[in-house]
Write a protein that holds these residues in place. Structure first.
Motif, PDB file in Angstrom:
ATOM      1  N   MET A   1       0.835  -1.195   0.000  1.00  0.00           N
ATOM      2  CA  MET A   1       0.000   0.000   0.000  1.00  0.00           C
ATOM      3  C   MET A   1       0.875   1.252   0.000  1.00  0.00           C
ATOM      4  O   MET A   1       1.990   1.244   0.533  1.00  0.00           O
ATOM      5  N   ILE A   2       0.376   2.304  -0.630  1.00  0.00           N
ATOM      6  CA  ILE A   2       1.144   3.545  -0.719  1.00  0.00           C
ATOM      7  C   ILE A   2       1.100   4.264   0.630  1.00  0.00           C
ATOM      8  O   ILE A   2       0.032   4.532   1.172  1.00  0.00           O
ATOM      9  N   ARG A   3       2.293   4.555   1.146  1.00  0.00           N
ATOM     10  CA  ARG A   3       2.389   5.260   2.422  1.00  0.00           C
ATOM     11  C   ARG A   3       2.329   6.766   2.215  1.00  0.00           C
ATOM     12  O   ARG A   3       1.606   7.474   2.920  1.00  0.00           O
ATOM     13  N   GLU A   4       3.106   7.275   1.241  1.00  0.00           N
ATOM     14  CA  GLU A   4       3.178   8.725   1.021  1.00  0.00           C
ATOM     15  C   GLU A   4       3.879   8.995  -0.302  1.00  0.00           C
ATOM     16  O   GLU A   4       4.606   8.138  -0.828  1.00  0.00           O
ATOM     17  N   PRO A   5       3.684  10.179  -0.858  1.00  0.00           N
ATOM     18  CA  PRO A   5       4.425  10.533  -2.075  1.00  0.00           C
ATOM     19  C   PRO A   5       5.874  10.876  -1.747  1.00  0.00           C
ATOM     20  O   PRO A   5       6.181  11.321  -0.632  1.00  0.00           O
ATOM     21  N   GLU A   6       6.775  10.642  -2.694  1.00  0.00           N
ATOM     22  CA  GLU A   6       8.185  11.017  -2.580  1.00  0.00           C
ATOM     23  C   GLU A   6       8.415  12.251  -3.449  1.00  0.00           C
ATOM     24  O   GLU A   6       7.912  12.329  -4.571  1.00  0.00           O
ATOM     25  N   GLU A   7       9.199  13.201  -2.957  1.00  0.00           N
ATOM     26  CA  GLU A   7       9.474  14.417  -3.709  1.00  0.00           C
ATOM     27  C   GLU A   7      10.982  14.629  -3.818  1.00  0.00           C
ATOM     28  O   GLU A   7      11.566  15.450  -3.117  1.00  0.00           O
TER      29      GLU A   7
END
Length: 374
Positions: free
Chosen positions: A351-357
């Protein structure tokens, strides 16, 4: 390789993946597509020795489209930008070919969006860290294609809207990169250039023989807002074309996810929240909703961290049966995989935890994530 072309200054940027393989004058590969340029000396070396083999992109006729190649947005990206720059120069130079070039580029972008939608939408997110003005304009055209179709515009009006997106800011092209890189308050002259650019762009189109009234009206209104707070006429409500609002929203969204000297860029979660607020007064509600539907919760091209700590790239939007499709490119310890692995983000571990930037994108040929081959 007789068809190799010298790389022009400005075509490559530090921290940006190479858009094509780079050769020396004898045809030997110096660097592969996807390699990220790291230093100024490396950049100068490529400008001095580097060559590339451009793909021939024919301008489509309105009656018939002759180029039947399968669209690969990543391989075509550099040539699309070159074609855009050539088109803008043709308009400002009042060349007879200006209208044909503009409509042809609009048609070309339409076909790319239709044939490779997820990969084309990914360009906007993969290359939005620090885009130049030509890249931003290309992103406006891509987003207008998707928003317009989701909103329900027919093909003819969508094509004119795309042409407007590609030409509405031509009066800003000479100064836009400088404005974006400045962290000081704008001068009176700079504010005047911004305020007057729709009218100046329309006059440049007229001088080049491009007289389509809908095209001009979209450009004239693309900084008006439904609540009457826009410019130059303070129009409101239904006095504003939906096409103009779609272009305005495309520009706003690109600004949100783009890094500027005076602020950091938003991640996709922040940007979606901001788009949602624009449905309350600034735009007719159906247009921000159309953009949110196009993007999905995590649009293609966004880098994400999974619950198992892998980092991957979203390659396809969610469908009714599963979440977004992600190709993992970094393992949980932060090391690059040899290859990529598709993850089902509906499963607990993935599952996606958070976006990476990231400040710079990983060095790789992104087209392979979508199954293209150079």
């Amino acid at each position: 390789m007789a068809s190799l072309v010298r790389i022009a200054p400005g075509a490559l940027v530090i921290g940006r993946p190479l858009p094509w393989d780079v050769y020396d004058a004898d045809g030997n590969v110096l660097l592969r597509q996807g390699y990220v340029i790291q230093t100024n000396s490396q950049l100068e070396h490529l400008f001095e020795r580097g060559r590339f083999k451009p793909r021939k992109i024919d301008l489509p006729q309105e009656e018939e489209f002759q180029d039947n190649r399968k669209r690969n947005p990543f391989a075509d990206y550099a040539e699309l930008l070159i074609t855009l720059e050539t088109t803008i120069n043709a308009i400002t130079s009042r060349e007879e070919s200006a209208e044909k070039r503009l409509l042809g580029l609009s048609r070309m972008l339409e076909r790319t969006c239709v044939e490779a939608p997820d990969a084309t939408l990914a360009l906007v997110h993969l290359y939005s860290v620090n885009p130049n003005i030509h890249e931003q304009i290309l992103f406006y055209g891509i987003l207008c294609q998707f928003i317009a179709r989701q909103f329900g515009l027919d093909n003819k009006r969508t094509r004119i809207l795309t042409a407007a997106a590609l030409s509405a800011n031509l009066a800003l092209v000479p100064v836009a990169d400088k404005l974006n890189s400045s962290n000081i308050i704008l001068s009176r002259e700079q504010r005047e250039v911004i305020q007057k650019h729709p009218d100046r762009s329309i006059r440049a189109l007229e001088a080049a023989g491009i007289t389509n009234k809908l095209l001009h009206k979209i450009i004239a209104q693309h900084h008006e807002y439904s609540d009457g707070s826009g410019y130059p006429e303070n129009l409101s409500g239904s006095d504003i074309l939906p096409e103009a609002e779609i272009l305005a929203l495309a520009e706003r969204y690109v600004a949100m996810i783009t890094k500027r000297a005076y602020r950091t860029r938003m991640d996709i979660i922040e940007a979606r929240k901001m788009v949602s607020t624009l449905a309350d007064g600034k735009f007719r509600p159906a247009i921000p909703r159309a953009l949110l539907d196009v993007l999905g919760y995590y649009p293609p091209g966004v880098l994400v961290r999974l619950d198992n700590n892998e980092v991957g790239v979203v390659t396809r939007r969610a469908n009714k049966s599963r979440g977004p499709f992600v190709q993992a490119i970094f393992n949980p310890r932060g090391h690059r995989y040899n290859g990529t692995f598709e993850r089902d983000t509906s499963l607990m571990d993935y599952m996606i935890r958070e976006p990476e930037e990231p400040e710079t994108m990983p060095s790789m040929d992104f087209s392979m994530l979508w199954g293209f081959r150079s």
